[in-house]
Design a protein around this motif. Structure first.
Motif, PDB file in Angstrom:
ATOM      1  N   PRO A  91       0.906  -1.086   0.088  1.00 39.72           N
ATOM      2  CA  PRO A  91      -0.053   0.150   0.031  1.00 39.72           C
ATOM      3  C   PRO A  91       0.929   1.266   0.005  1.00 39.72           C
ATOM      4  CG  PRO A  91      -0.013  -0.958   2.118  1.00 39.72           C
ATOM      5  CD  PRO A  91       0.865  -1.820   1.356  1.00 39.72           C
ATOM      6  N   THR A  92       0.548   2.030  -0.781  1.00 41.73           N
ATOM      7  CA  THR A  92       1.002   3.462  -0.905  1.00 41.73           C
ATOM      8  C   THR A  92       0.196   4.872  -0.762  1.00 41.73           C
ATOM      9  OG1 THR A  92       1.290   3.456  -3.377  1.00 41.73           O
ATOM     10  CG2 THR A  92       3.337   2.504  -2.055  1.00 41.73           C
ATOM     11  N   LEU A  93       0.463   5.791  -0.445  1.00 38.52           N
ATOM     12  CA  LEU A  93      -0.334   6.934  -0.423  1.00 38.52           C
ATOM     13  C   LEU A  93       0.048   7.868  -1.465  1.00 38.52           C
ATOM     14  CD1 LEU A  93      -2.801   8.273   1.218  1.00 38.52           C
ATOM     15  CD2 LEU A  93      -0.698   9.338   2.726  1.00 38.52           C
ATOM     16  N   LYS A 131      -5.132   9.110  -1.287  1.00 37.65           N
ATOM     17  CA  LYS A 131      -5.547   7.783  -1.522  1.00 37.65           C
ATOM     18  C   LYS A 131      -4.589   6.721  -1.433  1.00 37.65           C
ATOM     19  CE  LYS A 131      -9.158   9.894  -4.633  1.00 37.65           C
ATOM     20  NZ  LYS A 131      -9.661   9.786  -5.749  1.00 37.65           N
ATOM     21  N   ILE A 132      -5.090   5.629  -0.822  1.00 40.22           N
ATOM     22  CA  ILE A 132      -4.269   4.372  -0.672  1.00 40.22           C
ATOM     23  C   ILE A 132      -4.471   3.933  -2.048  1.00 40.22           C
ATOM     24  CG2 ILE A 132      -4.190   2.177   0.370  1.00 40.22           C
ATOM     25  CD1 ILE A 132      -5.068   3.448   2.916  1.00 40.22           C
ATOM     26  N   TRP A 170      -2.848   0.371  -3.989  1.00 40.37           N
ATOM     27  CA  TRP A 170      -2.070  -1.049  -3.800  1.00 40.37           C
ATOM     28  C   TRP A 170      -1.191  -1.287  -5.116  1.00 40.37           C
ATOM     29  CZ3 TRP A 170      -2.401  -3.172   0.866  1.00 40.37           C
ATOM     30  CH2 TRP A 170      -3.327  -2.827   1.585  1.00 40.37           C
TER      31      TRP A 170
END
Length: 182
Positions: free
Chosen positions: A75-77, A81-82, A84
């Motif tokens: 997961p990254t921001l 927003k997150i 994947w």
């Protein structure tokens, strides 16, 4: 490509590096387990192999709270927003890089079972429905217009140079990790 600075040419490490590179080159082995006490230089050895052979490296570290999805998606921001994204494992498999799986002895046994399916069987089902698969398994779509990392279905073909180094401490005190040879 890592640069293990400083790396001291200890004879036993140099011998191990030569042996591993010979296995990689001559027998085509692409999966290695380095098992040893903490601090003996397992990471340094792999980094030196990558440096000498000019291998790009991806890295994941397992722990007792690792979940089934943690080795496969990340997961990254982005813009609040997150999102994947593919994990280092998926990137290494598709790009032909070295994947270092560190602290494998700390992971729950169900995580190791999933990773074993990739190393031993050449297949790994990802949490999003895609499947990593080695080229030794038949593909389901012969459409040659699809890019080389996919066969047109949800299968992602593992690059033939993709290599996995699993690093683990020995079982027992003080490590309290899983025993790879019960």
């Amino acid at each position: 490509v890592p640069n293990p600075h400083p790396f001291y040419d200890i004879p036993i490490h140099v011998n191990m590096i030569q042996t591993l590179l010979c296995e990689w080159e001559q027998s085509g082995e692409r999966s290695f387990l380095l098992l040893g006490n903490q601090g003996v230089g397992k990471n340094k050895i792999v980094d030196r192999i990558c440096q000498l052979a000019n291998f790009e490296r991806e890295y994941i570290q397992l722990h007792r709270d690792s979940s089934i999805s943690s080795p496969t998606v990340c997961p990254t921001l982005e813009n609040g927003k997150i999102v994947w994204n593919d994990s280092p494992l998926v990137r290494a498999a598709t790009r032909g890089c070295v994947l270092v799986i560190d602290e494998a002895d700390k992971a729950p046994t169900h995580i190791l079972t999933v990773l074993k399916s990739l190393v031993a069987d050449g297949q790994l089902l990802l949490s999003d429905g895609r499947r990593l698969t080695s080229s030794r398994f038949p593909t389901t779509n012969a459409d040659s217009s699809v890019d080389s990392t996919s066969n047109g279905s949800n299968d992602i073909v593992i690059h033939p140079d993709s290599t996995v180094f699993v690093l683990a401490n020995r079982a027992g005190f003080p490590f309290h990790g899983n025993d790879f040879f019960p």
